[in-house]
Scaffold this motif. Structure first.
Motif, short mmCIF file in Angstrom:
data_model
loop_
_atom_site.label_atom_id
_atom_site.label_comp_id
_atom_site.label_asym_id
_atom_site.label_seq_id
_atom_site.Cartn_x
_atom_site.Cartn_y
_atom_site.Cartn_z
N VAL A 169 1.16 -0.98 0.22
CA VAL A 169 -0.50 0.07 -0.02
C VAL A 169 0.55 1.18 -0.26
O VAL A 169 0.91 2.09 -1.01
CB VAL A 169 -0.51 -0.04 1.36
CG1 VAL A 169 -1.96 0.71 1.64
CG2 VAL A 169 -2.09 -1.35 0.98
N LYS A 170 2.00 1.52 1.20
CA LYS A 170 2.78 2.79 0.91
C LYS A 170 3.83 2.87 -0.31
O LYS A 170 3.91 3.61 -1.21
CB LYS A 170 3.41 1.72 2.12
CG LYS A 170 4.92 2.90 1.99
CD LYS A 170 5.55 2.53 3.23
CE LYS A 170 6.48 3.95 3.25
NZ LYS A 170 7.86 3.89 4.34
N LYS A 172 2.28 1.28 -3.95
CA LYS A 172 2.13 2.52 -4.61
C LYS A 172 1.52 4.03 -4.44
O LYS A 172 1.55 4.71 -5.42
CB LYS A 172 0.74 1.36 -4.62
CG LYS A 172 -0.34 1.50 -5.75
CD LYS A 172 -1.68 -0.15 -4.91
CE LYS A 172 -2.81 0.70 -6.38
NZ LYS A 172 -3.73 -0.52 -7.04
N PHE A 173 0.78 4.06 -3.01
CA PHE A 173 1.00 5.44 -2.93
C PHE A 173 2.37 6.43 -3.39
O PHE A 173 1.83 7.53 -3.74
CB PHE A 173 0.32 5.36 -1.56
CG PHE A 173 0.49 6.72 -1.33
CD1 PHE A 173 -0.94 7.91 -1.09
CD2 PHE A 173 1.17 7.77 -0.34
CE1 PHE A 173 -1.00 9.02 -0.75
CE2 PHE A 173 1.09 9.14 0.27
CZ PHE A 173 -0.28 9.56 -0.03
N ARG A 174 3.19 5.63 -2.82
CA ARG A 174 4.85 6.77 -2.85
C ARG A 174 4.87 6.87 -4.71
O ARG A 174 5.55 8.16 -4.57
CB ARG A 174 5.60 6.17 -2.06
CG ARG A 174 5.89 5.80 -0.61
CD ARG A 174 6.10 7.10 -0.33
NE ARG A 174 7.49 8.16 -0.28
CZ ARG A 174 8.59 7.52 0.14
NH1 ARG A 174 8.12 6.84 0.95
NH2 ARG A 174 9.46 8.18 0.50
N ARG A 176 3.16 6.40 -7.21
CA ARG A 176 1.56 7.46 -8.02
C ARG A 176 2.25 8.23 -7.95
O ARG A 176 2.32 9.66 -8.02
CB ARG A 176 0.56 7.04 -7.73
CG ARG A 176 -0.96 7.62 -7.94
CD ARG A 176 -2.41 7.41 -7.33
NE ARG A 176 -3.13 7.14 -8.90
CZ ARG A 176 -3.76 8.67 -8.52
NH1 ARG A 176 -3.55 10.03 -8.11
NH2 ARG A 176 -4.67 7.74 -9.65
#
Length: 181
Positions: A169-170, A172-174, A176
Protein backbone atom coordinates in the motif's frame (compact mmCIF):
# COMPACT_ATOMS: atom_id res chain seq x y z
CA UNK A 1 14.78 -5.98 -27.74
CA UNK A 2 17.36 -5.75 -30.49
CA UNK A 3 20.66 -7.60 -30.77
CA UNK A 4 22.55 -4.51 -29.65
CA UNK A 5 20.39 -4.28 -26.54
CA UNK A 6 18.52 -1.21 -27.80
CA UNK A 7 14.80 -0.65 -27.84
CA UNK A 8 14.53 1.76 -30.78
CA UNK A 9 12.47 -0.62 -32.89
CA UNK A 10 10.02 -1.26 -30.06
CA UNK A 11 9.67 2.48 -29.40
CA UNK A 12 8.99 3.10 -33.08
CA UNK A 13 6.37 0.33 -33.11
CA UNK A 14 4.65 1.63 -29.97
CA UNK A 15 4.49 5.15 -31.45
CA UNK A 16 2.96 3.75 -34.63
CA UNK A 17 0.37 1.88 -32.55
CA UNK A 18 -0.51 5.09 -30.75
CA UNK A 19 -1.01 6.94 -34.04
CA UNK A 20 -3.05 4.05 -35.41
CA UNK A 21 -5.43 4.31 -32.45
CA UNK A 22 -5.44 8.10 -32.90
CA UNK A 23 -6.56 7.82 -36.52
CA UNK A 24 -9.40 5.49 -35.58
CA UNK A 25 -10.87 7.97 -33.09
CA UNK A 26 -9.66 11.33 -34.37
CA UNK A 27 -13.19 12.36 -35.32
CA UNK A 28 -14.23 12.18 -31.68
CA UNK A 29 -11.02 13.64 -30.22
CA UNK A 30 -10.96 16.62 -32.56
CA UNK A 31 -14.66 17.44 -32.06
CA UNK A 32 -14.92 20.82 -30.33
CA UNK A 33 -18.26 19.93 -28.75
CA UNK A 34 -16.75 17.22 -26.56
CA UNK A 35 -15.35 18.42 -23.18
CA UNK A 36 -11.57 18.41 -22.83
CA UNK A 37 -11.62 16.25 -19.67
CA UNK A 38 -13.59 13.56 -21.48
CA UNK A 39 -11.07 13.67 -24.34
CA UNK A 40 -8.31 13.34 -21.75
CA UNK A 41 -9.90 10.28 -20.20
CA UNK A 42 -10.27 8.73 -23.61
CA UNK A 43 -6.64 9.55 -24.46
CA UNK A 44 -5.42 7.94 -21.22
CA UNK A 45 -7.39 4.74 -21.78
CA UNK A 46 -6.69 4.24 -25.48
CA UNK A 47 -3.70 6.02 -27.01
CA UNK A 48 -1.44 6.22 -23.98
CA UNK A 49 -1.92 2.55 -23.12
CA UNK A 50 -1.14 1.56 -26.71
CA UNK A 51 2.06 3.62 -26.67
CA UNK A 52 3.22 2.44 -23.24
CA UNK A 53 2.55 -1.27 -23.67
CA UNK A 54 5.62 -3.12 -22.43
CA UNK A 55 7.34 0.03 -21.13
CA UNK A 56 7.86 -1.61 -17.73
CA UNK A 57 10.99 -3.35 -18.96
CA UNK A 58 12.45 -0.65 -21.20
CA UNK A 59 15.80 0.85 -20.28
CA UNK A 60 14.64 4.38 -20.92
CA UNK A 61 17.05 7.23 -21.52
CA UNK A 62 16.40 10.91 -22.21
CA UNK A 63 16.16 10.30 -25.96
CA UNK A 64 13.32 7.78 -25.55
CA UNK A 65 11.49 9.98 -23.05
CA UNK A 66 11.80 12.92 -25.43
CA UNK A 67 10.42 10.94 -28.39
CA UNK A 68 7.43 9.74 -26.39
CA UNK A 69 6.79 13.23 -24.98
CA UNK A 70 6.89 14.80 -28.44
CA UNK A 71 4.33 12.31 -29.76
CA UNK A 72 2.12 12.82 -26.72
CA UNK A 73 2.20 16.60 -27.02
CA UNK A 74 1.42 16.48 -30.75
CA UNK A 75 -1.68 14.43 -29.93
CA UNK A 76 -2.70 16.64 -27.02
CA UNK A 77 -2.22 19.87 -28.98
CA UNK A 78 -4.20 18.47 -31.89
CA UNK A 79 -6.93 17.36 -29.50
CA UNK A 80 -7.15 20.77 -27.86
CA UNK A 81 -7.03 22.67 -31.16
CA UNK A 82 -3.83 24.52 -30.24
CA UNK A 83 -0.62 24.78 -32.21
CA UNK A 84 2.94 25.65 -31.27
CA UNK A 85 2.35 29.08 -32.82
CA UNK A 86 -0.18 29.79 -30.07
CA UNK A 87 2.77 29.71 -27.63
CA UNK A 88 0.87 27.87 -24.90
CA UNK A 89 3.01 25.82 -22.54
CA UNK A 90 2.79 22.04 -22.49
CA UNK A 91 1.97 22.03 -18.77
CA UNK A 92 -1.05 24.25 -19.38
CA UNK A 93 -2.34 21.95 -22.13
CA UNK A 94 -1.80 18.86 -19.96
CA UNK A 95 -3.57 20.58 -17.07
CA UNK A 96 -6.59 21.58 -19.15
CA UNK A 97 -6.94 18.03 -20.45
CA UNK A 98 -6.11 16.41 -17.10
CA UNK A 99 -3.20 14.27 -18.29
CA UNK A 100 0.15 13.73 -16.54
CA UNK A 101 3.39 13.55 -18.51
CA UNK A 102 4.00 10.28 -20.32
CA UNK A 103 7.57 10.20 -18.98
CA UNK A 104 6.21 10.29 -15.42
CA UNK A 105 3.69 7.58 -16.21
CA UNK A 106 6.41 5.37 -17.73
CA UNK A 107 8.44 5.84 -14.52
CA UNK A 108 5.37 4.86 -12.47
CA UNK A 109 4.89 1.71 -14.59
CA UNK A 110 8.54 0.69 -14.20
CA UNK A 111 8.42 1.18 -10.43
CA UNK A 112 5.11 -0.66 -10.11
CA UNK A 113 6.54 -3.61 -12.02
CA UNK A 114 9.78 -3.44 -10.01
CA UNK A 115 7.76 -3.67 -6.79
CA UNK A 116 5.84 -6.63 -8.18
CA UNK A 117 9.07 -8.42 -9.15
CA UNK A 118 10.70 -7.75 -5.79
CA UNK A 119 7.68 -9.10 -3.88
CA UNK A 120 7.96 -12.43 -5.71
CA UNK A 121 9.88 -15.25 -4.13
CA UNK A 122 13.53 -14.34 -3.71
CA UNK A 123 14.84 -16.76 -6.35
CA UNK A 124 12.27 -15.67 -8.94
CA UNK A 125 12.98 -11.97 -8.36
CA UNK A 126 16.74 -12.39 -8.71
CA UNK A 127 16.32 -14.45 -11.89
CA UNK A 128 13.99 -11.86 -13.43
CA UNK A 129 16.30 -8.93 -12.62
CA UNK A 130 19.30 -10.84 -13.98
CA UNK A 131 17.42 -11.54 -17.23
CA UNK A 132 16.66 -7.82 -17.56
CA UNK A 133 20.37 -6.94 -17.27
CA UNK A 134 21.72 -9.15 -20.05
CA UNK A 135 24.19 -7.22 -22.14
CA UNK A 136 25.75 -8.14 -25.45
CA UNK A 137 29.20 -7.07 -26.56
CA UNK A 138 30.71 -3.95 -25.07
CA UNK A 139 31.05 -0.92 -27.30
CA UNK A 140 33.40 1.99 -26.85
CA UNK A 141 32.27 4.91 -24.78
CA UNK A 142 29.81 5.05 -21.95
CA UNK A 143 28.14 1.73 -21.09
CA UNK A 144 24.47 1.35 -21.92
CA UNK A 145 22.00 1.86 -19.10
CA UNK A 146 20.72 -1.30 -17.52
CA UNK A 147 17.17 -1.78 -16.31
CA UNK A 148 18.43 -1.83 -12.73
CA UNK A 149 20.24 1.49 -13.19
CA UNK A 150 17.13 3.12 -14.63
CA UNK A 151 15.05 1.83 -11.70
CA UNK A 152 17.54 3.11 -9.14
CA UNK A 153 17.25 6.56 -10.71
CA UNK A 154 13.45 6.25 -10.74
CA UNK A 155 13.43 5.29 -7.06
CA UNK A 156 15.52 8.34 -6.17
CA UNK A 157 13.08 10.52 -8.14
CA UNK A 158 10.06 9.01 -6.38
CA UNK A 159 11.90 9.09 -3.01
CA UNK A 160 11.41 5.37 -2.31
CA UNK A 161 13.82 2.58 -1.45
CA UNK A 162 13.97 -1.17 -1.85
CA UNK A 163 12.93 -1.56 1.81
CA UNK A 164 9.58 0.11 0.98
CA UNK A 165 8.66 -2.65 -1.50
CA UNK A 166 7.40 -4.99 1.22
CA UNK A 167 4.54 -2.63 2.18
CA UNK A 168 2.40 -2.81 -0.97
CA UNK A 169 0.00 0.00 0.00
CA UNK A 170 2.81 2.40 0.91
CA UNK A 171 4.75 1.53 -2.25
CA UNK A 172 1.74 2.08 -4.49
CA UNK A 173 0.95 5.41 -2.83
CA UNK A 174 4.54 6.70 -3.06
CA UNK A 175 5.12 5.85 -6.73
CA UNK A 176 1.77 7.11 -8.03
CA UNK A 177 1.82 10.05 -10.43
CA UNK A 178 -1.30 12.17 -10.06
CA UNK A 179 -3.01 13.74 -13.05
CA UNK A 180 -3.16 17.54 -12.93
CA UNK A 181 -6.43 19.09 -11.84
Amino acid sequence: MQKSGGIDEDIRHRIKCGWLKWRKVSGVLCDKRIPMRLKGKFYKTVMRLAMMYGSECWTVDNKVEQRMSVVEMRMLRWMSGMTRKDRIRNEHIRGSIGVASIADKMRENRLRWFGHVMRKEESEAVRTVVQMNVEGRRDRGRPKNRWRDVNECNMRTADVSVEDVGDHVKWKFRIRVANPK
